[in-house]
Scaffold this motif. Structure first.
Motif, PDB file in Angstrom:
ATOM      1  N   PHE A   1      23.253 -25.797 -71.347  1.00 41.22           N
ATOM      2  CA  PHE A   1      22.543 -24.832 -72.206  1.00 41.22           C
ATOM      3  C   PHE A   1      21.058 -24.829 -71.881  1.00 41.22           C
ATOM      4  CE2 PHE A   1      25.693 -25.031 -76.026  1.00 41.22           C
ATOM      5  CZ  PHE A   1      26.685 -24.489 -75.220  1.00 41.22           C
TER       6      PHE A   1
ATOM      7  N   ALA B   1      19.611 -25.704 -69.109  1.00 40.33           N
ATOM      8  CA  ALA B   1      19.376 -25.122 -67.782  1.00 40.33           C
ATOM      9  C   ALA B   1      19.482 -23.598 -67.842  1.00 40.33           C
ATOM     10  CB  ALA B   1      20.391 -25.693 -66.790  1.00 40.33           C
ATOM     11  N   VAL B   2      20.488 -23.098 -68.568  1.00 41.95           N
ATOM     12  CA  VAL B   2      20.670 -21.647 -68.690  1.00 41.95           C
ATOM     13  C   VAL B   2      19.487 -21.017 -69.410  1.00 41.95           C
ATOM     14  CG1 VAL B   2      21.994 -19.927 -69.979  1.00 41.95           C
ATOM     15  CG2 VAL B   2      23.175 -21.540 -68.506  1.00 41.95           C
ATOM     16  N   SER B   3      18.988 -21.715 -70.413  1.00 43.73           N
ATOM     17  CA  SER B   3      17.833 -21.213 -71.151  1.00 43.73           C
ATOM     18  C   SER B   3      16.640 -21.027 -70.212  1.00 43.73           C
ATOM     19  CB  SER B   3      17.488 -22.193 -72.282  1.00 43.73           C
ATOM     20  OG  SER B   3      16.410 -21.711 -73.031  1.00 43.73           O
ATOM     21  N   SER B   4      16.500 -21.953 -69.277  1.00 42.60           N
ATOM     22  CA  SER B   4      15.415 -21.818 -68.286  1.00 42.60           C
ATOM     23  C   SER B   4      15.670 -20.647 -67.350  1.00 42.60           C
ATOM     24  CB  SER B   4      15.283 -23.105 -67.470  1.00 42.60           C
ATOM     25  OG  SER B   4      14.948 -24.175 -68.315  1.00 42.60           O
ATOM     26  N   VAL B   5      16.930 -20.485 -66.966  1.00 39.78           N
ATOM     27  CA  VAL B   5      17.274 -19.366 -66.072  1.00 39.78           C
ATOM     28  C   VAL B   5      16.973 -18.030 -66.753  1.00 39.78           C
ATOM     29  CG1 VAL B   5      19.220 -18.150 -65.002  1.00 39.78           C
ATOM     30  CG2 VAL B   5      18.996 -20.626 -64.733  1.00 39.78           C
ATOM     31  N   LEU B   6      17.258 -17.936 -68.042  1.00 43.00           N
ATOM     32  CA  LEU B   6      17.037 -16.677 -68.768  1.00 43.00           C
ATOM     33  C   LEU B   6      15.564 -16.265 -68.745  1.00 43.00           C
ATOM     34  CD1 LEU B   6      19.337 -17.021 -71.941  1.00 43.00           C
ATOM     35  CD2 LEU B   6      19.811 -15.821 -69.791  1.00 43.00           C
ATOM     36  N   GLU B   7      14.692 -17.242 -68.600  1.00 41.48           N
ATOM     37  CA  GLU B   7      13.259 -16.921 -68.574  1.00 41.48           C
ATOM     38  C   GLU B   7      12.865 -16.136 -67.324  1.00 41.48           C
ATOM     39  OE1 GLU B   7      11.243 -20.623 -69.161  1.00 41.48           O
ATOM     40  OE2 GLU B   7      12.148 -20.889 -71.141  1.00 41.48           O
ATOM     41  N   GLU B   8      13.739 -16.131 -66.343  1.00 42.99           N
ATOM     42  CA  GLU B   8      13.440 -15.379 -65.111  1.00 42.99           C
ATOM     43  C   GLU B   8      13.520 -13.869 -65.350  1.00 42.99           C
ATOM     44  OE1 GLU B   8      15.612 -16.673 -61.638  1.00 42.99           O
ATOM     45  OE2 GLU B   8      15.677 -18.718 -62.397  1.00 42.99           O
ATOM     46  N   TRP B   9      14.192 -13.479 -66.411  1.00 37.01           N
ATOM     47  CA  TRP B   9      14.278 -12.045 -66.712  1.00 37.01           C
ATOM     48  C   TRP B   9      13.004 -11.638 -67.444  1.00 37.01           C
ATOM     49  CZ3 TRP B   9      18.629  -9.301 -70.025  1.00 37.01           C
ATOM     50  CH2 TRP B   9      18.542  -7.920 -69.806  1.00 37.01           C
ATOM     51  N   LYS B  10      12.088 -11.127 -66.664  1.00 38.63           N
ATOM     52  CA  LYS B  10      10.761 -10.808 -67.205  1.00 38.63           C
ATOM     53  C   LYS B  10      10.768  -9.514 -68.004  1.00 38.63           C
ATOM     54  CE  LYS B  10       8.990 -14.382 -65.185  1.00 38.63           C
ATOM     55  NZ  LYS B  10       8.679 -15.573 -65.976  1.00 38.63           N
TER      56      LYS B  10
END
Lengths: 197, 170
Positions: free
Chosen positions: B43, B45-54
């Motif tokens: 969770f 790690a995914v939360s960090s990945v979601l931050e890539e969606w600017k």
């Protein structure tokens, strides 16, 4: 230049009730970008997102006389926004615009805020973002709204619950299920991200 | 704590929103449960990945379009105000006249309410008066129909005599 307007959003909304147009203009400018982005992440089409965000502001303006400052203005705003977005998704109008998922962020004429330094990097970044968009788009509408409000707008559980008109425990369950799905779909991105850093 | 009990606490745990006692209980569970530990790490790690969606920026014509729609909205509401305001202001301008009209209307309504309204009556209300009226009509009609009889009562009374007289006539 726009006049400086002081006060909390709720106070400004009270002034809007009394006909203060500058307070409404200030609220629009403050919440415009977040609201457009909320809609964009919900419907995955920038033109429709803008149209829906405008619908929300119009609804706020129409409802200004019935606004009661018992809750945070943001909560009230996102409750309306969530209602508008879920209605749009429920009506099935979004199905005609699924192709937009393959478009990069920032359609023609729009500036990406965080472009990669090279064309290759930009392609890589865009591919990862597309996967993220597709993973979020695949979530059920309520889970999608919960994740977006939680992750990108930092609303607390109570605010999300009010926006989705459900209990706080239901919100926590929605988030858990959504993150479980996202973990299975985006886990490889996390690993590749970790390996790059 | 079971894995099922842990589920709704996973996101609040990552957000740092749990009270100390619950946080401690979660940590104890995670220390014993590799599966939930993996979940929490996933969770995060995914939360960090979601931050890539600017975020995107609204189009340059967003404000102009919204202003246009708001102007239409205000124009529409202004039109309504212009039509409705005179109606709402009448009581303030002519209180005595309005009071008189209200009294007059009330009297008319009350008087009208006394009269039987055929369209508003229920079936049972309609049946009862009809029976009474019918009963009264029957009596009256019977009376009217028997008037000639009463007028010729003497003739009728002697009818048999007349018949006998007639039969006796050759």
């Amino acid at each position: 230049m726009e006049a400086v307007v002081l006060g909390s959003d709720a106070e400004l909304m009270e002034r809007v009730k009394d006909g203060d147009e500058s307070s409404f203009a200030y609220l629009l400018s403050k919440h415009r970008d977040p609201l457009v982005n909320f809609m964009y992440r919900m419907v995955h089409n920038s033109a429709i997102a803008e149209e829906l965000a405008q619908d929300v502001f119009l609804r706020v303006y129409r409802a200004r006389h019935s606004y009661v400052a018992t809750a945070k203005f943001t909560t009230w705003l996102y409750r309306i926004a969530t209602h508008v977005a879920l209605n749009f998704l429920r009506d099935g109008r979004h199905s005609r615009h699924q192709a937009s998922l393959d478009e990069p962020d920032g359609v023609a004429g729009r500036t990406l805020r965080d472009p990669g330094p090279t064309a290759e990097d930009r392609l890589l970044v865009e591919a990862r973002r597309r996967e993220i968009r597709q993973a979020i788009a695949a979530l059920p509408a309520k889970q999608r709204a919960a994740v977006i409000l939680h992750k990108y707008h930092e609303l607390d559980y109570s605010q999300i619950a009010q926006s989705l008109q459900c209990s706080e425990s239901a919100v926590k369950s929605l988030l858990f299920r959504a993150y479980e799905t996202l973990r299975s779909r985006l886990g490889h991105l996390a690993h590749s991200r970790v390996s790059r850093t | 704590m079971t894995c099922h009990q842990f589920e709704p606490l996973a996101i609040p745990y990552l957000d740092g929103k749990l009270p100390p006692a619950q946080r401690k209980a979660v940590e104890m569970h995670l220390a014993d449960c590799a599966s939930c530990t993996e979940r929490v790490q996933g969770f995060s790690a995914v939360s960090s990945v979601l931050e890539e969606w600017k975020n995107i920026e609204p189009s340059p014509w967003f404000d102009a379009r919204l202003e246009q729609r708001l102007a239409q909205e205000k124009q529409a509401s202004g039109w309504l105000d212009r039509w409705l305001r005179p109606i709402w202001l009448v009581p303030l301008r002519f209180p005595a006249a309005v009071l008189a009209v209200l009294v007059l209307v009330s009297v008319v309504v009350i008087r009208t309410g006394d009269l039987p309204g055929p369209e508003q009556e229920t079936a049972s209300e309609q049946v009862a008066p009809m029976v009474m009226v019918t009963a009264a009509n029957v009596d009256e009609v019977a009376l009217y129909q028997s008037l000639p009889v009463l007028e010729n009562w003497e003739l009728l009374r002697n009818f048999e005599v007349l018949q006998e007289l007639g039969s006796a006539t050759p």
